[in-house]
Every structure is written in C-alpha cells, then in structure tokens.
Design a protein around this motif. Structure first.
Motif, PDB file in Angstrom:
ATOM      1  N   ALA A  98      -1.524  -5.065  -2.681  1.00 25.01           N
ATOM      2  CA  ALA A  98      -1.999  -4.708  -1.345  1.00 25.01           C
ATOM      3  C   ALA A  98      -3.354  -5.352  -1.064  1.00 25.01           C
ATOM      4  N   ILE A 153      -7.004  -0.753   4.726  1.00 25.01           N
ATOM      5  CA  ILE A 153      -6.145  -0.915   3.553  1.00 25.01           C
ATOM      6  C   ILE A 153      -6.983  -1.207   2.318  1.00 25.01           C
ATOM      7  N   MET A 192       0.832  -1.198   0.000  1.00 23.07           N
ATOM      8  CA  MET A 192       0.000   0.000   0.000  1.00 23.07           C
ATOM      9  C   MET A 192       0.872   1.256   0.000  1.00 23.07           C
ATOM     10  N   ALA A 194      -7.261   1.263  -0.846  1.00 19.68           N
ATOM     11  CA  ALA A 194      -6.834   0.776  -2.159  1.00 19.68           C
ATOM     12  C   ALA A 194      -7.947   0.938  -3.183  1.00 19.68           C
TER      13      ALA A 194
END
Length: 456
Positions: free
Chosen positions: A414, A438, A406, A442
């Motif tokens: 990621a 995360i 990330m 993303a």
C-alpha cells in the motif's frame, strides 16, 4: 478467462490452534447479491430510521450457513445466515429479527467491557469478519462463493452472546420500532416460537441464535403481550414485499442447494414467476444454458424492466464464455438500477475482460461509481486498477492498488503504490489527499503492530 474469483479468509486464531482442532472448525462463505441485499435493506430501512440510524451506514452481510442466526458485530454491521433468510416464512419474521438486532445497535450493546475487548481473539474475530465481508464481492452481483472463514466456535459464541437484560431491552426497542413504523410484531413472536421448540434439543443441535440470544419465558410473554395490545398487530405486509421475500428465498435456495433439489422444490408444473426464477438459476448451475436462457428470456418478456433478471442473464452469458453478449444485459441492469455498486462492478469486469481498449473508459466510469458508493470493496479497487493500467494511466492504477492493498492489510504494498502514485500524479487534488491518508494510516498500523497491538 476467470469464471469465479474466490477470496479465502481464515480467522487469525485458527493459526494458533492445534492442527486437528483447526481442521474441525466449521467453514463458512460470505456472499454478495444485489437483489438479496436490496430486499433486506428495503425491509430494514423503516426500522433503521425509527431507531435514529442512517440506513446507508448499516452494512448487510450474508453468510452461507443453513442454521438460524443473525448477529451484529464491529459497529453497524448486521450478519445474516442464509438459513434464516430461506427458512423465514414471510417478511414479518425477518423484519422482527431485524428490529431486534437493530435494538442491539441502538442500545449500544456492542460496546463491550474492557475485559472482553482486551481478549486478543475478540479483535481478531471482528477484524476478520469485516475483512471477509468486504472481500466478498466477485465482481458480479451473484450468489457465489466469495470467502471462506473458519474459526473457534466457542470464541465466536462468547463474543456474540448478549445478556438477558440486553435481550429484554432489544425486545422492547424492537416493539417500539415496529409500532413507530406501523408494522406488526407477530413475526417476532413466531420466530420466538420456533426458537422455543429448539430449547429441548441438546446444545450441539440447536441453531446458534438460541445459544447467543438467551430466550426466557418473560421475553416471550412481553413480546406476545406487546403484539396483542398493538393497533398494528393485524396489519398485512405489502404485496410487493411478499413477492420480494419469495424471490429472495427462491434465489438463495437455487444458488446454494444442488440443482436437483431446486427442481424438486420448484417443479416444472409450477408456472409462477418465483418458481421459474428458481429453475432458471438451477438450470444455469446444472449447467443447461439453453434451458436457463429460455427461462430467463421468458421472465424478461414479462418484466422487461427488472434489473435482476437482466443481471442473471448477463451472468449466465459471461460465465459461459459469451462476454460480448453479456455486456448489453449488464448495461440494462445498471441503467435500471444505477445506484447498485454490485451491478456496476459486474459490468466493469465484463468490459475489462472483453480486452477491447475502447471499453476501458466505460469500465473506469462504472468502477469509480462503485468504489464511491462502497469504498471498502476490495475487488472493485482491484478491477479499477486493472482498467487504469490497461488504459496507460499508471498513476491512477497505483492509486487504486494502494486502496486495494490497504484494505487487504498489505501495508508495504500500500505504501509503495501510494508513493508511486504521488510521484506520477503530483501533489494536488483529492487523490493526493487520499494518498496522504493511506500513507499515514499504513504507518500507524505498522507502528501498532510493531508494538504488539492489534490494529483493527
């Protein structure tokens, strides 16, 4: 065994340049060093507090460049050229510059107008500056090549330039911060005098600080008058700070310049601690390891509780294939300075590279402490993933890789590792919550990119 980890990061806008022009752009390297960063932070903390800023939120970034320059970008990030650090004559000159740059942060001068921020290259430069700085740690808190950047110098200059009114306001705030902390502003006056000598030079030969921070006669007069009327104008710098400054300069010079230049500047007849420190670094880089170890052992005999001497000894041993011997020096450095993320990363890497399964738990402990203090450290997350993976903790290894990818902008990787970690670890706990962050981040970044917008 890896002796050096190098992360190459290039400004995004270089890719859009003609090849000849792109090749002509200067390349610079980001570096990390626990002692240098802690020295700068020690000098700056009173200033940051006087400005109403959280010292822990200020990020110190070092760029290998012989020119005089310091600037702020991307929020509370202060960037220093090593040329400024090495050429400063005493702590006051560096502190004066830091007070001025802190004035830019406290004055909100980083909030650009819509026209400036609408420029795609502006966001690309800021994003890449911060990404390169985040990736600079090599796992050892040494002054080592860790990132190379090349970019459009004209775009950089335009981005970092301040108006005359902003410069004057930053000067006023700097003098207030110095008075509030009972420090002399003479260093800032001296720095202005150095810059004033450069105004007669052609633009291509001027240090970049002159070109991005317009120096006027009124500014110099204001600062000089403020110093003359300050009750703290003649306040001396603490002896401890003077030694820290000399050590910082010597260490940077010895790591950056060829060893022969270090031996010329810090001659064998000079038996001061600072000179022996510089020669120890130069001997290690030559390389003359017996000489280097002899010098550092002599320093440790005098100062057995100096974490940076232990760190340097560990580095000398580790980088010369003596990893088992390097563990104890690094352990002592961490014990003496437990809050240093860089020292813990260095020790974590040494423990991992020993290939002893019994040491993986200790490596995980140090690397976890490091990422808790510096969650944007790319290399630390990578090392933590290795430690978890070799220890059979596949779920935690995927989590660490999700953080790593990330930070490096590899969204697909990621998301893949975040999903894998979630499946292996279950849907509970702080790690599960972080995995959701995360994945969401993303997805947002990917959507923004799909819409043609920059994500930083």
């Amino acid at each position: 065994m890896l002796t050096r980890i190098i992360l190459l990061v290039t400004f995004l806008l270089v890719a859009s340049m003609p090849p000849a022009l792109a090749q002509s752009q200067p390349k610079r390297q980001f570096i990390r060093d626990a002692e240098v960063e802690n020295t700068i932070r020690t000098f700056g903390t009173p200033i940051f507090q006087a400005a109403g800023l959280d010292p822990a939120a200020i990020r110190i970034n070092l760029i290998v460049d012989p020119t005089l320059n310091a600037f702020v970008a991307g929020g509370q990030n202060i960037f220093f050229h090593t040329g400024l650090l090495v050429r400063s004559e005493h702590p006051g000159q560096l502190i004066g510059v830091m007070a001025h740059e802190t004035g830019h942060i406290a004055g909100g001068h980083l909030i650009r107008g819509n026209d400036a921020m609408a420029n795609a290259s502006t966001e690309a430069i800021i994003a890449t500056l911060l990404a390169a700085a985040a990736g600079a740690a090599t796992g050892r808190g040494d002054v080592a090549m860790a990132g190379a950047i090349g970019g459009n110098e004209l775009a950089m200059r335009s981005l970092l330039a301040f108006s005359r009114s902003q410069e004057s306001q930053a000067d006023q705030m700097a003098m207030r911060f110095l008075d509030d902390t009972h420090q002399s502003g003479k260093g800032l006056v001296e720095f202005f005098e150095i810059l004033g000598d450069q105004e007669a030079l052609v633009s291509s030969r001027q240090d970049p600080y002159v070109r991005t921070h317009p120096l006027t006669r009124d500014r110099v007069s204001f600062v000089r008058n403020a110093v003359d009327h300050s009750p703290y104008a003649k306040t001396p710098w603490p002896a401890e700070w003077i030694e820290m400054h000399l050590r910082m300069k010597a260490k940077l010079f010895a790591f950056i310049e060829p060893p022969i230049r270090t031996f010329q500047r810090y001659k064998e007849t000079d038996t001061s601690l600072v000179a022996r420190y510089a020669r120890a670094v130069a001997a290690y880089r030559k390389p003359d390891i017996p000489m280097a170890l002899g010098l550092i052992d002599g320093l440790l005999k005098e100062k057995p509780n100096d974490p940076y001497f232990w760190e340097l000894k560990g580095q000398m041993l580790f980088e010369n294939g003596r990893g088992a011997e390097a563990m104890e020096p690094y352990r002592k450095a961490v014990k003496l300075l437990p809050n240093s993320a860089l020292l813990r990363i260095s020790l974590g890497q040494v423990l991992i590279e020993s290939e002893d399964p019994a040491l993986l738990g200790e490596a995980q402990t140090h690397l976890t402490a490091a990422v808790n203090r510096e969650p944007e450290d790319v290399f630390a997350w990578q090392q933590l993933a290795i430690a978890y993976g070799r220890d059979g903790k596949e779920g935690m290894a995927s989590y660490a890789l999700a953080e790593h990818y990330m930070l490096t902008g590899k969204l697909a990787e990621a998301q893949f590792h975040a999903n894998k970690a979630e499946q292996l670890l279950g849907k509970q706990g702080a790690v599960w919550l972080r995995l959701q962050d995360i994945k969401e981040r993303a997805s947002q970044v990917k959507a923004d990119r799909d819409r043609g917008r920059k994500w930083w």
